[in-house]
Write an enzyme that holds these catalytic residues in place. Sequence first.
Site, short mmCIF file in Angstrom:
data_model
loop_
_atom_site.label_atom_id
_atom_site.label_comp_id
_atom_site.label_asym_id
_atom_site.label_seq_id
_atom_site.Cartn_x
_atom_site.Cartn_y
_atom_site.Cartn_z
N HIS A 196 0.86 -1.18 0.00
CA HIS A 196 0.00 0.00 0.00
C HIS A 196 0.90 1.23 0.00
CE1 HIS A 196 -3.75 -2.10 1.91
NE2 HIS A 196 -3.20 -2.83 0.94
N CYS A 216 -2.24 -0.44 7.55
CA CYS A 216 -1.45 0.79 7.41
C CYS A 216 -1.51 1.62 8.70
CB CYS A 216 -1.95 1.60 6.22
SG CYS A 216 -1.59 0.77 4.64
N CYS A 267 -6.04 1.81 5.93
CA CYS A 267 -6.67 0.57 6.38
C CYS A 267 -6.06 0.19 7.73
CB CYS A 267 -6.45 -0.53 5.34
SG CYS A 267 -4.73 -1.09 5.23
N GLU A 313 1.00 3.83 1.85
CA GLU A 313 1.50 4.21 3.16
C GLU A 313 2.66 3.32 3.60
OE1 GLU A 313 -1.72 3.56 2.24
OE2 GLU A 313 -3.05 4.18 3.86
#
Length: 151
Positions: free
Chosen positions: A54, A88, A85, A56
């Site tokens: 992801h 993260c 999420c 992040e």
Amino acid sequence: MSDAFYMQSALGLAKVAADAGEVPVGCIIVDEATGEVIEGASNGPIQMTDPTAHAEILALRYAAEKLGNYRLRPNLTLYVTLEPCAMCAAAISLARIARVVYGASDPKSGGVEQGARVWDQPQTHWKPEVTTGVEAEAAATLLRDFFKARR
């Protein structure tokens, strides 16, 4: 510089992700003391064949490598176009990011205000300051257009 200014950079990275066929999420990490962008990343799970890639997570990895420590400096702000999420959010907490600014909320998979609310759990070791809704409409439009084109 303003939160909107930095979010524009994150939105640019989200567009890079969309152009690559990834869910359009972009993230940058900024040193609040100097205004310097430490690192940034676009979503990359498909291209990297890595479910944890992801935006992040990648930005945190790159920043930790650049700064030489997995616990990042306490004056860093993470800007991301979509609510983090749970995975993260947990990584942001472990990295000791001081502040998180995000654009669009994620009612389905968000881990900050929606769903798991990771930073509200007693097991969380570090809770960053949170600012929501910065350039939210631009981020949401980018996501809607991306998914609409694939249906």
